[in-house]
Design an enzyme around this catalytic site. Structure first.
Site, PDB file in Angstrom:
ATOM      1  N   HIS A  76      21.946 -23.104  -8.188  1.00 50.41           N
ATOM      2  CA  HIS A  76      21.605 -24.285  -8.975  1.00 50.41           C
ATOM      3  C   HIS A  76      20.918 -23.883 -10.276  1.00 50.41           C
ATOM      4  O   HIS A  76      20.302 -22.813 -10.357  1.00 50.41           O
ATOM      5  CB  HIS A  76      20.642 -25.190  -8.194  1.00 50.41           C
ATOM      6  CG  HIS A  76      21.270 -25.938  -7.069  1.00 50.41           C
ATOM      7  ND1 HIS A  76      20.697 -26.001  -5.816  1.00 50.41           N
ATOM      8  CD2 HIS A  76      22.406 -26.684  -7.000  1.00 50.41           C
ATOM      9  CE1 HIS A  76      21.461 -26.753  -5.020  1.00 50.41           C
ATOM     10  NE2 HIS A  76      22.505 -27.170  -5.714  1.00 50.41           N
ATOM     11  N   CYS A 105      13.001 -27.277  -4.466  1.00 48.39           N
ATOM     12  CA  CYS A 105      14.026 -27.859  -3.593  1.00 48.39           C
ATOM     13  C   CYS A 105      13.437 -28.760  -2.514  1.00 48.39           C
ATOM     14  O   CYS A 105      14.127 -29.651  -2.002  1.00 48.39           O
ATOM     15  CB  CYS A 105      14.815 -26.753  -2.895  1.00 48.39           C
ATOM     16  SG  CYS A 105      15.471 -25.489  -3.982  1.00 48.39           S
TER      17      CYS A 105
END
Length: 266
Positions: free
Chosen positions: A164, A251
């Site tokens: 990501h 996250c």
């Protein structure tokens, strides 16, 4: 009106965490008991920093569900529910939608658009969106359409070396980004000051700015020392079990302002 508080939406660790999705790492054994303890300590640290922590229950059907950041993008005006890139994770969004519906108007990204929240870095009214295996051009365009009425501009950033965007760049403050330039194209980040991670600590760019403090994995001492020399107030946590699952400190929560004096989470 009183100043806003910051709420942290989190989700507990699924007993199936060892079956998480992996794209860049070889699978390693994950110590579930240790992961649960690390997540509890993470939530406790957020609370100690003054955040109202909401903990959603885990669901064993979704091994990655503790990585709640990927399910939604929340700004002051709206919550945008993700259309996640990994098919196994798309069912995670429902529980998060229920939690956010009382907090923000809801918008949705619909297939075939794909977007993971971990690919979205909001810095003021600038929104950087990773062009990654999990987020496609249609997903970035859909997010831009949802945010444009509120004055946000979206810029895509090529992601080449990690899962990501926020594996490779996060904000230290509105002017300064912490970055691993080997994993992304840094050209779209122009206008911000860039602080590079230590070359031996490739995953160190994933840190969480919490009301002027920096929450970071303690296993990257050289990078964190750089931040402290620059004057940042760094708070260390251990997320080593989650690094095995291609996760990090951002996250495991969604941070957003609460303007109405709502009670703290539990």
């Amino acid at each position: 009106m009183p100043p806003p508080r910051t709420r942290a939406l989190t989700r507990d660790v699924a007993p199936s965490l060892a079956h998480c999705e992996l794209s860049f790492l070889q699978r390693q054994p994950i110590d579930l008991e240790r992961a649960v303890a690390q997540h509890r300590a993470y939530c406790d640290t957020l609370a100690a920093l003054g955040l109202a922590v909401v903990r959603l229950p885990a669901d064993a059907a979704f091994p990655d569900c503790c990585f709640v950041e990927d399910t939604a993008v929340v700004v002051d005006e709206i919550a945008v529910l993700a259309s996640m890139g990994a098919p196994s994770r798309r069912g995670e969004v429902a529980a998060v939608e229920s939690a956010l519906a009382a907090e923000r108007p809801i918008a949705r990204i619909a297939p075939p658009a794909r977007l993971d929240g971990g690919d979205v870095l909001v810095v003021g009214r600038r929104v950087f969106v990773g062009a990654s295996a999990r987020t496609n051009a249609a997903g970035a365009a859909a997010l831009a359409g949802a945010l444009q009425p509120f004055g946000y501009g979206v810029t895509r950033v090529a992601v080449t070396g990690c899962l990501h965007l926020k594996s490779a760049v996060t904000a230290l403050d509105p002017e300064t980004l912490l970055v691993n330039p080997d994993w992304i194209d840094v050209a779209p980040l122009s206008g911000h000051d860039l602080v590079g991670v230590d070359p031996g600590e490739a995953a160190a760019a994933n840190v969480l700015a919490v009301d002027g403090r920096i929450l970071a994995h303690g296993g990257f001492p050289r990078t964190l020392a750089r931040l402290e020399v620059l004057g940042y107030d760094v708070h260390r946590v251990d997320v080593s079990e989650f690094l095995k699952a291609e996760g990090g400190v951002t996250c495991k929560s969604i941070l957003y302002a609460v303007f109405d004096g709502s009670p703290a989470g539990v």
